[in-house]
Design a protein around this motif. Structure first.
Motif, PDB file in Angstrom:
ATOM      1  N   THR A 173       0.821  -1.225   0.000  1.00 51.96           N
ATOM      2  CA  THR A 173       0.000   0.000   0.000  1.00 51.96           C
ATOM      3  C   THR A 173       0.844   1.260   0.000  1.00 51.96           C
ATOM      4  O   THR A 173       0.353   2.338  -0.357  1.00 51.96           O
ATOM      5  N   GLY A 174       2.074   1.157   0.472  1.00 48.75           N
ATOM      6  CA  GLY A 174       2.934   2.318   0.541  1.00 48.75           C
ATOM      7  C   GLY A 174       2.612   3.257   1.684  1.00 48.75           C
ATOM      8  O   GLY A 174       3.179   4.355   1.780  1.00 48.75           O
ATOM      9  N   LEU A 175       1.727   2.885   2.596  1.00 45.78           N
ATOM     10  CA  LEU A 175       1.322   3.765   3.693  1.00 45.78           C
ATOM     11  C   LEU A 175       2.298   3.655   4.864  1.00 45.78           C
ATOM     12  O   LEU A 175       2.855   2.585   5.137  1.00 45.78           O
ATOM     13  N   ASP A 176       2.478   4.768   5.572  1.00 45.52           N
ATOM     14  CA  ASP A 176       3.424   4.871   6.680  1.00 45.52           C
ATOM     15  C   ASP A 176       2.787   4.340   7.962  1.00 45.52           C
ATOM     16  O   ASP A 176       1.826   4.917   8.473  1.00 45.52           O
ATOM     17  N   ILE A 177       3.319   3.249   8.505  1.00 47.01           N
ATOM     18  CA  ILE A 177       2.738   2.636   9.697  1.00 47.01           C
ATOM     19  C   ILE A 177       2.852   3.551  10.906  1.00 47.01           C
ATOM     20  O   ILE A 177       2.008   3.508  11.823  1.00 47.01           O
ATOM     21  N   LYS A 178       3.871   4.418  10.945  1.00 45.55           N
ATOM     22  CA  LYS A 178       4.069   5.279  12.113  1.00 45.55           C
ATOM     23  C   LYS A 178       2.914   6.259  12.287  1.00 45.55           C
ATOM     24  O   LYS A 178       2.392   6.431  13.388  1.00 45.55           O
ATOM     25  N   ILE A 179       2.511   6.908  11.214  1.00 45.36           N
ATOM     26  CA  ILE A 179       1.405   7.863  11.330  1.00 45.36           C
ATOM     27  C   ILE A 179       0.093   7.136  11.601  1.00 45.36           C
ATOM     28  O   ILE A 179      -0.776   7.634  12.319  1.00 45.36           O
ATOM     29  N   LEU A 180      -0.029   5.911  11.075  1.00 41.25           N
ATOM     30  CA  LEU A 180      -1.241   5.129  11.351  1.00 41.25           C
ATOM     31  C   LEU A 180      -1.324   4.762  12.830  1.00 41.25           C
ATOM     32  O   LEU A 180      -2.415   4.789  13.422  1.00 41.25           O
ATOM     33  N   LEU A 181      -0.198   4.446  13.441  1.00 43.19           N
ATOM     34  CA  LEU A 181      -0.193   4.116  14.866  1.00 43.19           C
ATOM     35  C   LEU A 181      -0.541   5.334  15.718  1.00 43.19           C
ATOM     36  O   LEU A 181      -1.190   5.207  16.763  1.00 43.19           O
ATOM     37  N   GLU A 182      -0.144   6.518  15.278  1.00 44.80           N
ATOM     38  CA  GLU A 182      -0.518   7.741  15.995  1.00 44.80           C
ATOM     39  C   GLU A 182      -2.027   7.966  15.918  1.00 44.80           C
ATOM     40  O   GLU A 182      -2.661   8.354  16.900  1.00 44.80           O
ATOM     41  N   ILE A 183      -2.577   7.714  14.740  1.00 45.15           N
ATOM     42  CA  ILE A 183      -4.031   7.850  14.570  1.00 45.15           C
ATOM     43  C   ILE A 183      -4.761   6.819  15.427  1.00 45.15           C
ATOM     44  O   ILE A 183      -5.775   7.130  16.071  1.00 45.15           O
ATOM     45  N   ALA A 184      -4.243   5.608  15.462  1.00 40.98           N
ATOM     46  CA  ALA A 184      -4.858   4.552  16.279  1.00 40.98           C
ATOM     47  C   ALA A 184      -4.846   4.934  17.752  1.00 40.98           C
ATOM     48  O   ALA A 184      -5.831   4.708  18.476  1.00 40.98           O
ATOM     49  N   ALA A 185      -3.746   5.510  18.213  1.00 46.40           N
ATOM     50  CA  ALA A 185      -3.651   5.915  19.616  1.00 46.40           C
ATOM     51  C   ALA A 185      -4.684   6.990  19.940  1.00 46.40           C
ATOM     52  O   ALA A 185      -5.297   6.978  21.012  1.00 46.40           O
ATOM     53  N   TYR A 186      -4.898   7.911  19.004  1.00 43.44           N
ATOM     54  CA  TYR A 186      -5.888   8.966  19.223  1.00 43.44           C
ATOM     55  C   TYR A 186      -7.284   8.369  19.382  1.00 43.44           C
ATOM     56  O   TYR A 186      -8.009   8.691  20.339  1.00 43.44           O
ATOM     57  N   PHE A 187      -7.674   7.501  18.469  1.00 39.27           N
ATOM     58  CA  PHE A 187      -9.029   6.945  18.529  1.00 39.27           C
ATOM     59  C   PHE A 187      -9.190   5.945  19.675  1.00 39.27           C
ATOM     60  O   PHE A 187     -10.310   5.707  20.129  1.00 39.27           O
ATOM     61  N   ARG A 188      -8.089   5.385  20.155  1.00 37.83           N
ATOM     62  CA  ARG A 188      -8.176   4.512  21.327  1.00 37.83           C
ATOM     63  C   ARG A 188      -8.684   5.305  22.530  1.00 37.83           C
ATOM     64  O   ARG A 188      -9.484   4.806  23.327  1.00 37.83           O
ATOM     65  N   GLU A 189      -8.244   6.549  22.646  1.00 38.69           N
ATOM     66  CA  GLU A 189      -8.711   7.411  23.729  1.00 38.69           C
ATOM     67  C   GLU A 189     -10.130   7.908  23.465  1.00 38.69           C
ATOM     68  O   GLU A 189     -10.965   7.945  24.364  1.00 38.69           O
ATOM     69  N   VAL A 190     -10.409   8.287  22.230  1.00 41.26           N
ATOM     70  CA  VAL A 190     -11.749   8.775  21.876  1.00 41.26           C
ATOM     71  C   VAL A 190     -12.805   7.719  22.163  1.00 41.26           C
ATOM     72  O   VAL A 190     -13.895   8.021  22.672  1.00 41.26           O
ATOM     73  N   ARG A 191     -12.491   6.477  21.873  1.00 38.99           N
ATOM     74  CA  ARG A 191     -13.472   5.392  22.020  1.00 38.99           C
ATOM     75  C   ARG A 191     -13.956   5.249  23.457  1.00 38.99           C
ATOM     76  O   ARG A 191     -15.092   4.829  23.704  1.00 38.99           O
ATOM     77  N   LYS A 192     -13.122   5.633  24.418  1.00 37.96           N
ATOM     78  CA  LYS A 192     -13.510   5.521  25.829  1.00 37.96           C
ATOM     79  C   LYS A 192     -14.733   6.374  26.158  1.00 37.96           C
ATOM     80  O   LYS A 192     -15.482   6.061  27.091  1.00 37.96           O
TER      81      LYS A 192
END
Length: 686
Positions: free
Chosen positions: A256-275
């Motif tokens: 896909t060519g996508l950067d896993i680092k920025i995806l992990l930052e996005i995942a961390a953000y939504f992990r908090e939002v989901r609470k």
């Protein structure tokens, strides 16, 4: 160029599937900059149930959401899910309304229109695709995927060819239930690629545990675009994790060519939002293989749970899942996607509660009569006959259903102007009213108050219930008129309100009386925000401490509010009223004036007593299910015959006719607009 592109669903279908579409725009915008930098093919951010949820639950204008997201995502196309002739509502609209909706959706920010029809009837695509072509935006035709004797790979490929001939830009296989098996997905993509060279996108849910494997095999077969959700909002009834698919394909020809680092930052953000949305979470968080038989979409599972809970039948979920297969077959094997999933699912609930086809929802009647288009297979002729008789129709509709709908935008605009009390009204407001005419009026009144705010339980105010382990009671305190009260919410939903020892005022001072409390008695507050469902005793009745006074509906549960002292009860709010947590709802003793009865909406043929008790001298009609009295079908005092429809009740987003069980004069016991419980008396025939 990457071989496989990804569309992330975190801003729409992920939270629709996981927690009932409750995410507010304020929780999306802070991460928009990072989402925009990833390089997604698109971000699905609008359509589906977001429109309904925004105005029904979030007090948020969906059009403003779209505009804000477009501004925050300048580099990434915004995709919306559009239900063809249904748009975002639950009926077919006239072509002029479809054209206007698509025009303004494109104007306000939609770049890709993913258009589907619940029964895969190409005729229901025409108005929406014609309108989308005029905007110059990308048109994606979605095939609603189902596994039945009538849904073969050959038929799906033929359908893809028909959509390609319409002039769409891409094809989507829309697997809303997680039924797409890896090797069948491979064969399906190969078959579609033989009849068209259009890009193919795969949409599937993780509900049955097959989604990751299905996406891999579809990519191997030539699918260019895959739908995923950022990992902290993935799996369960949601979708395959974005990061998982990125890493699976990394270093391969499908990279896909996508950067896993920025995806992990996005995942961390939504992990908090989901609470912040924990209370809305579906209990279906793992793989549920029952869906392989019932074919229930992920977003429908939690809805079925709620429906059964409202009817006091939570233990019947397995029975309903089995019945869905029967109803789907009898109605011609429509794929289970909005709105057919709601129609078939609700009819299955009715079948379990009342016996097979003893009660038909209005929408199920319309589906059988062809008002939603041609279903894939022949229907049960006996059930169709029953539906046609109820609709007073001689035969099924065989032409394009929208051909019967006259232009209606001008009429809807006039109605919206009257509703808002203005000579001018925005096109967006007219379309909001058109989509949800029962919900929009209340939304327009409250819109200026701004969207609701959800907070993680740990950050909730001290007056809110403390988090408790499953099976334990939630305990908290409130202060009303200078006195402290202890509140205990038991697991079964029973609420006990008792004076706190000493009764000392809590910090922050006394709460001002609301709704006419005299101040001379003991005020009882609503322990939680909700709707006053019904009174358990009569206004002015003498009650003892501990007596259940009224029932409040909160978070789809019924809670009993009990008297905290002995005396004469005075209600401060009418049944049907939405109340805030700690708002006084009754006073025991004192000189408060009785609350005025809730007014009957203009749509009712005649006024009726509110929460009146049966006289005992006639035949009582109970509400067969919990719901809302939508309207009267006859006037108060009218003479009716056995079998005549007397009341229309809305339950589980469907309309249900309540018929007279005897001949005589009808007397209504509840007002139109009132929420009623299952088996609550709603009319009497004397």
């Amino acid at each position: 160029m990457p071989k496989v592109k990804l569309t992330d669903l975190v801003l729409r279908d992920a939270h629709q599937s996981l927690f009932a579409t409750r995410m507010v725009t304020a929780d999306m915008l802070p991460i928009a900059d990072k989402l925009d930098k990833v390089g997604f093919f698109a971000l699905e951010a609008w359509g589906g149930a977001t429109f309904d949820s925004c105005i029904r639950f979030l007090n948020e204008d969906p059009w403003e959401r779209l505009k804000k997201l477009k501004k925050a995502l300048p580099n990434t196309p915004i995709m919306m899910l559009l239900r063809g002739q249904n748009l975002l509502g639950y009926r077919h609209y006239a072509d002029d309304v479809v054209a206007k909706f698509v025009e303004y959706a494109a104007k306000d920010g939609v770049d890709i229109f993913r258009i589907f029809d619940a029964v895969n009837d190409p005729r229901n695509f025409k108005a929406a695709t014609d309108a989308a072509k005029k905007t110059g935006k990308h048109i994606q035709a979605a095939i609603s995927y189902a596994v039945t004797p009538f849904h073969t790979i050959e038929k799906y490929a033929d359908l893809a060819k028909q959509y390609a001939d319409i002039g769409v830009d891409s094809i989507c296989i829309k697997d809303m239930s997680g039924l797409l098996k890896p090797y069948e997905g491979y064969d399906l993509v190969k078959a579609i690629k033989k009849v068209t060279d259009l890009p193919v996108e795969i949409h599937t849910h993780a509900t049955t545990g097959m989604s990751v494997a299905a996406l891999i095999k579809c990519a191997e077969a030539g699918a260019e675009i895959l739908d995923t959700a950022i990992s902290s909002m993935a799996m369960g009834t949601s979708h395959s994790p974005t990061e998982t698919m990125v890493e699976i394909f990394r270093g391969t020809e499908y990279d896909t060519g996508l950067d896993i680092k920025i995806l992990l930052e996005i995942a961390a953000y939504f992990r908090e939002v989901r609470k912040s949305y924990k209370k809305f979470e579906s209990s279906f968080l793992g793989a549920d293989t029952r869906i392989l038989a019932s074919q229930v979409p992920g977003g429908m599972l939690s809805n079925l749970e709620s429906q059964l809970k409202e009817q006091g039948a939570s233990d019947k979920i397995d029975e309903v899942l089995k019945e869905i297969a029967v109803v789907q077959k009898d109605s011609g094997y429509p794929p289970l996607v909005t709105p057919t999933s709601q129609i078939v699912g609700t009819q299955a609930v009715f079948n379990v509660l009342f016996g097979r086809y003893n009660r038909l929802s209005g929408e199920f009647q319309d589906l059988l009569a062809g008002k939603y288009g041609a279903c894939p297979a022949p229907k049960n002729v006996e059930v169709v006959k029953k539906a046609l008789e109820a609709l007073k129709m001689e035969k099924e509709i065989t032409h394009r259903p929208a051909d019967d709908i006259k232009p209606e935008y001008a009429k809807l605009e006039d109605e919206a102007k009257k509703l808002l009390g203005t000579d001018t009204v925005s096109v967006e407001d007219v379309l909001t009213y058109a989509m949800f005419p029962k919900v929009a009026p209340d939304f327009f009144k409250k819109r200026s108050q701004g969207p609701v705010v959800f907070k993680p339980e740990a950050d909730a105010p001290a007056s809110a219930p403390a988090a408790s382990a499953p099976g334990q009671a939630a305990r908290y305190s409130v202060n009303v008129n200078g006195a402290n009260y202890n509140v205990v919410v038991a697991p079964a939903g029973t609420v006990a309100v008792t004076p706190a020892p000493g009764g000392a005022p809590a910090a922050g001072g006394a709460a001002a009386p609301v709704g006419g409390a005299s101040g001379g008695g003991v005020t009882v507050p609503a322990p939680v925000a909700g709707t006053i469902l019904r009174y358990a005793v009569s206004e002015g009745a003498e009650v003892a401490s501990g007596t259940t006074m009224l029932i409040i509906e909160s978070m789809k549960m019924e809670l009993e509010i009990k008297a905290t002292s002995a005396g004469k009860i005075h209600f401060l709010v009418p049944a049907g009223t939405q109340v805030a947590a700690q708002q006084p709802v009754a006073e025991i003793g004192g000189g408060a004036a009785p609350v005025a009865a809730a007014p009957v909406p203009e749509a009712a043929p005649a006024a009726a007593p509110v929460a009146a008790a049966p006289s005992g001298g006639g035949t009582v009609l109970p509400a067969p299910v919990a719901g809302t009295i939508l309207r009267y079908a006859v006037n108060e005092g009218a003479a009716v015959q056995k079998g005549d429809t007397v009341i229309i009740i809305e339950s589980m987003k469907m309309e249900l006719e309540i018929k007279a069980t005897a001949a005589g004069t009808v007397h209504f016991l509840v007002a139109a607009g009132t929420q009623v419980a299952s088996q609550q008396p709603i009319a009497e025939i004397g």
